[in-house]
Design an enzyme around this catalytic site. Structure first.
Site, PDB file in Angstrom:
ATOM      1  N   ASP A   1       1.908  -8.538  -6.036  1.00  0.00           N
ATOM      2  CA  ASP A   1       2.882  -9.278  -6.835  1.00  0.00           C
ATOM      3  C   ASP A   1       4.030  -9.880  -6.026  1.00  0.00           C
ATOM      4  O   ASP A   1       5.081  -9.275  -5.875  1.00  0.00           O
ATOM      5  CB  ASP A   1       3.412  -8.363  -7.942  1.00  0.00           C
ATOM      6  CG  ASP A   1       2.272  -7.878  -8.814  1.00  0.00           C
ATOM      7  OD1 ASP A   1       1.714  -8.696  -9.547  1.00  0.00           O
ATOM      8  OD2 ASP A   1       1.913  -6.689  -8.716  1.00  0.00           O
TER       9      ASP A   1
ATOM     10  N   GLY B   1      -4.878   0.586  10.107  1.00  0.00           N
ATOM     11  CA  GLY B   1      -3.825   0.120  11.015  1.00  0.00           C
ATOM     12  C   GLY B   1      -3.668  -1.382  11.073  1.00  0.00           C
ATOM     13  O   GLY B   1      -2.817  -1.897  11.788  1.00  0.00           O
TER      14      GLY B   1
ATOM     15  N   GLY C   1       0.838  -1.208   0.000  1.00  0.00           N
ATOM     16  CA  GLY C   1       0.000   0.000   0.000  1.00  0.00           C
ATOM     17  C   GLY C   1       0.861   1.242   0.000  1.00  0.00           C
ATOM     18  O   GLY C   1       1.879   1.288   0.686  1.00  0.00           O
TER      19      GLY C   1
ATOM     20  N   GLU D   1      -9.493  -0.310  12.741  1.00  0.00           N
ATOM     21  CA  GLU D   1     -10.175  -1.329  11.919  1.00  0.00           C
ATOM     22  C   GLU D   1      -9.980  -2.753  12.441  1.00  0.00           C
ATOM     23  O   GLU D   1     -10.790  -3.637  12.182  1.00  0.00           O
ATOM     24  CB  GLU D   1      -9.702  -1.246  10.463  1.00  0.00           C
ATOM     25  CG  GLU D   1      -8.212  -1.509  10.285  1.00  0.00           C
ATOM     26  CD  GLU D   1      -7.727  -1.391   8.841  1.00  0.00           C
ATOM     27  OE1 GLU D   1      -8.541  -1.108   7.947  1.00  0.00           O
ATOM     28  OE2 GLU D   1      -6.516  -1.573   8.615  1.00  0.00           O
TER      29      GLU D   1
ATOM     30  N   GLY E   1       4.856  -7.373   4.030  1.00  0.00           N
ATOM     31  CA  GLY E   1       4.718  -8.251   2.854  1.00  0.00           C
ATOM     32  C   GLY E   1       5.841  -8.025   1.861  1.00  0.00           C
ATOM     33  O   GLY E   1       6.513  -8.970   1.420  1.00  0.00           O
ATOM     34  N   THR E   2       6.069  -6.763   1.514  1.00  0.00           N
ATOM     35  CA  THR E   2       7.091  -6.408   0.521  1.00  0.00           C
ATOM     36  C   THR E   2       8.490  -6.757   1.032  1.00  0.00           C
ATOM     37  O   THR E   2       9.336  -7.242   0.277  1.00  0.00           O
ATOM     38  CB  THR E   2       6.996  -4.899   0.204  1.00  0.00           C
ATOM     39  OG1 THR E   2       5.644  -4.616  -0.158  1.00  0.00           O
ATOM     40  CG2 THR E   2       7.917  -4.486  -0.914  1.00  0.00           C
TER      41      THR E   2
ATOM     42  N   ILE F   1       1.786   3.147   6.879  1.00  0.00           N
ATOM     43  CA  ILE F   1       1.038   4.040   7.785  1.00  0.00           C
ATOM     44  C   ILE F   1       0.722   3.301   9.082  1.00  0.00           C
ATOM     45  O   ILE F   1       0.449   3.931  10.100  1.00  0.00           O
ATOM     46  CB  ILE F   1      -0.281   4.561   7.153  1.00  0.00           C
ATOM     47  CG1 ILE F   1      -1.268   3.422   6.854  1.00  0.00           C
ATOM     48  CG2 ILE F   1      -0.011   5.395   5.925  1.00  0.00           C
ATOM     49  CD1 ILE F   1      -2.690   3.899   6.601  1.00  0.00           C
ATOM     50  N   ASP F   2       0.750   1.960   9.052  1.00  0.00           N
ATOM     51  CA  ASP F   2       0.326   1.179  10.222  1.00  0.00           C
ATOM     52  C   ASP F   2       1.349   1.191  11.363  1.00  0.00           C
ATOM     53  O   ASP F   2       1.015   0.841  12.495  1.00  0.00           O
ATOM     54  CB  ASP F   2       0.083  -0.294   9.819  1.00  0.00           C
ATOM     55  CG  ASP F   2      -0.914  -0.423   8.680  1.00  0.00           C
ATOM     56  OD1 ASP F   2      -1.753   0.477   8.521  1.00  0.00           O
ATOM     57  OD2 ASP F   2      -0.854  -1.440   7.950  1.00  0.00           O
TER      58      ASP F   2
ATOM     59  N   ARG G   1     -23.329   8.588  14.803  1.00  0.00           N
ATOM     60  CA  ARG G   1     -22.921   8.564  13.395  1.00  0.00           C
ATOM     61  C   ARG G   1     -21.530   7.946  13.291  1.00  0.00           C
ATOM     62  O   ARG G   1     -20.697   8.136  14.178  1.00  0.00           O
ATOM     63  CB  ARG G   1     -22.870   9.990  12.809  1.00  0.00           C
ATOM     64  CG  ARG G   1     -24.199  10.682  12.727  1.00  0.00           C
ATOM     65  CD  ARG G   1     -25.081  10.089  11.632  1.00  0.00           C
ATOM     66  NE  ARG G   1     -26.301  10.856  11.469  1.00  0.00           N
ATOM     67  CZ  ARG G   1     -27.429  10.657  12.133  1.00  0.00           C
ATOM     68  NH1 ARG G   1     -27.497   9.687  13.039  1.00  0.00           N
ATOM     69  NH2 ARG G   1     -28.489  11.414  11.909  1.00  0.00           N
TER      70      ARG G   1
HETATM   71  O1  F6P Z   1      -1.127  -1.446   5.326  1.00  0.00           O
HETATM   72  C1  F6P Z   1      -1.665  -0.228   4.937  1.00  0.00           C
HETATM   73  C2  F6P Z   1      -3.174  -0.310   4.822  1.00  0.00           C
HETATM   74  O2  F6P Z   1      -3.647   0.966   4.462  1.00  0.00           O
HETATM   75  C3  F6P Z   1      -3.892  -0.825   6.065  1.00  0.00           C
HETATM   76  O3  F6P Z   1      -3.974   0.117   7.096  1.00  0.00           O
HETATM   77  C4  F6P Z   1      -5.210  -1.246   5.475  1.00  0.00           C
HETATM   78  O4  F6P Z   1      -5.802  -2.245   6.275  1.00  0.00           O
HETATM   79  C5  F6P Z   1      -4.828  -1.786   4.124  1.00  0.00           C
HETATM   80  O5  F6P Z   1      -3.554  -1.236   3.808  1.00  0.00           O
HETATM   81  C6  F6P Z   1      -5.803  -1.458   3.026  1.00  0.00           C
HETATM   82  O6  F6P Z   1      -5.404  -2.113   1.863  1.00  0.00           O
HETATM   83  P1  F6P Z   1      -5.999  -1.793   0.424  1.00  0.00           P
HETATM   84  O7  F6P Z   1      -5.351  -0.523  -0.067  1.00  0.00           O
HETATM   85  O8  F6P Z   1      -5.646  -2.973  -0.391  1.00  0.00           O
HETATM   86  O9  F6P Z   1      -7.485  -1.592   0.586  1.00  0.00           O
END
Ligand code: F6P
Length: 365
Positions: free
Chosen positions: A79, A186, A15, A238, A120-121, A142-143, A283
């Site tokens: 990939d 996150g 990401g 999340e 992952g990368t 960002i996490d 909300r």
């Molecule tokens: O790892 C970064 C991240 O933005 C996470 O916070 C989020 O869960 C995920 O990637 C979202 O992935 P995608 O861009 O595939 O929806």
């Protein structure tokens, strides 16, 4: 100087996030100016390495990108060349095509691969290092969930976006005496929710590391109402879940190495609270990919620049198979073998959690 190295190949995977361009710029400028290395950038992460699809990077091509989010090299979180989907005899099959990438690097005379990525990368980076490829990793996400570094680049910019959203939600929450829920990213770590929740003055912060109870949240809301504060802000990560509950999954991206995409806990929480709190409207807002976009914060510009320059220094010193890292304010490095697979979560006994609790923030315990 390591005289073996003449050419660097760089890629951005997973990401995207603010700071990628700042690292690309710093690596390119420092490599050319200080060591005379050539630099190329593979497009769309490892896919570009497989297809030998790259651009030449020089002072001109990296000019004016320091502040920009995204990546001029594009990115992909699908990939994995060690388990890659290819077509064979009209059939889609998955196979290890990493040798093609190694051959491509040889063909172009690329001596070192600089990989900007998250877990992952960097897992693939580690796997290329195991094959004998000279690799340097740069911790991106960002996490902020990569181990062996105090902070990843991109995290601070994302926190800024969340704090800005919380400031906005506060004013409308107060006007309507509402409970506002903000769902943030996150994955399985609560760093974004915790940092932004404190900086954005949230009343309740829900993180994956501390399973929550609805009763505790309702008690907190009632307490605030009784104190003459008939509005509240809840930040929910999340990956947060109710005690005894499960992760809330938004979708499964089957061709991604990490197929689970989290999302939906904010709305779920709103519905559950609506059944228990009748005197306030609730909300829910999902901030989503806004957290990955926009301009790069000053903190991330500086951190990414430091990481980029440090990556080039590691190349010059021949410290391959490692990732640049920040420890106690200083640039250092760690072996990729020690970084991978160790999700860095929030320490529930940390000072920051205590600070929040001291201010009366509830973690829904
Ligand atoms: O790892 C970064 C991240 O933005 C996470 O916070 C989020 O869960 C995920 O990637 C979202 O992935 P995608 O861009 O595939 O929806």
């Amino acid at each position: 100087m390591n005289n073996q190295v003449k050419k660097i190949g760089m890629l951005t995977g997973g990401g995207d996030c603010p700071g990628l361009n700042a690292v690309i710029r710093a690596v390119t400028k420092a490599a050319i100016a200080n060591y005379g290395y050539e630099v190329i950038g593979y497009k769309f992460g490892y896919r570009g390495l497989y297809n030998n699809d790259f651009i030449k990077l020089d002072a001109h091509s990296v000019s004016g990108i320091l502040h920009k989010g995204g990546t001029i090299l594009y990115s992909s979180n699908k990939d994995n060349l060690f388990d890659y989907q290819v077509e064979e005899n009209g059939q889609c099959v998955r196979k290890d095509v990493s040798d093609v990438a190694v051959e491509n690097m040889k063909k172009e005379g690329v001596d070192v691969l600089v990989v900007l990525g998250g877990d992952g990368t960097l897992t693939s980076a580690r796997d290329f290092a195991r094959k004998g490829v000279k690799v340097i990793g740069v911790p991106k996400t960002i996490d902020n969930d990569l181990s062996k570094t105090d902070v990843t680049f991109g995290f601070n910019s994302a926190v800024d976006v969340v704090v800005d959203a919380l400031d906005k939600l506060h004013t409308t929450a107060e006007s309507h005496h509402r409970i506002m829920i903000l769902e943030v990213m996150g994955r399985n770590a609560g760093w974004i929710a915790l940092h932004a929740g404190i900086a954005g003055s949230a009343d309740v912060i829900l993180i994956p590391e501390i399973p929550f109870s609805l009763d505790a949240i309702v008690t907190k809301m009632n307490e605030r109402s009784q104190r003459g504060l008939p509005f509240s802000i809840i930040v929910v990560s999340e990956g947060a879940m109710e005690k005894g509950g499960e992760l809330t999954i938004a979708k499964i991206v089957s061709d991604s190495p990490d197929p689970v995409r989290l999302g939906g806990i904010g709305n779920k929480l709103a519905m559950a609270l609506e059944a228990r709190i009748t005197d306030h409207e609730i909300r829910s807002t999902v901030l989503g990919h806004l957290q990955r976009g926009g301009i790069t914060s000053a903190y991330d510009r500086l951190l990414s620049t430091r990481y980029g320059v440090a990556a080039v220094e590691l190349i010059a010193k021949g410290k391959f198979g490692s990732m640049v890292a920040l420890k106690d304010g200083k640039m250092t490095y760690a072996p990729l073998e020690e970084v991978i697979g160790k999700n860095k979560q929030v320490d529930v006994d940390s000072e920051l959690i205590q600070v929040a609790k001291s201010l009366g923030v509830s973690f829904g315990e």
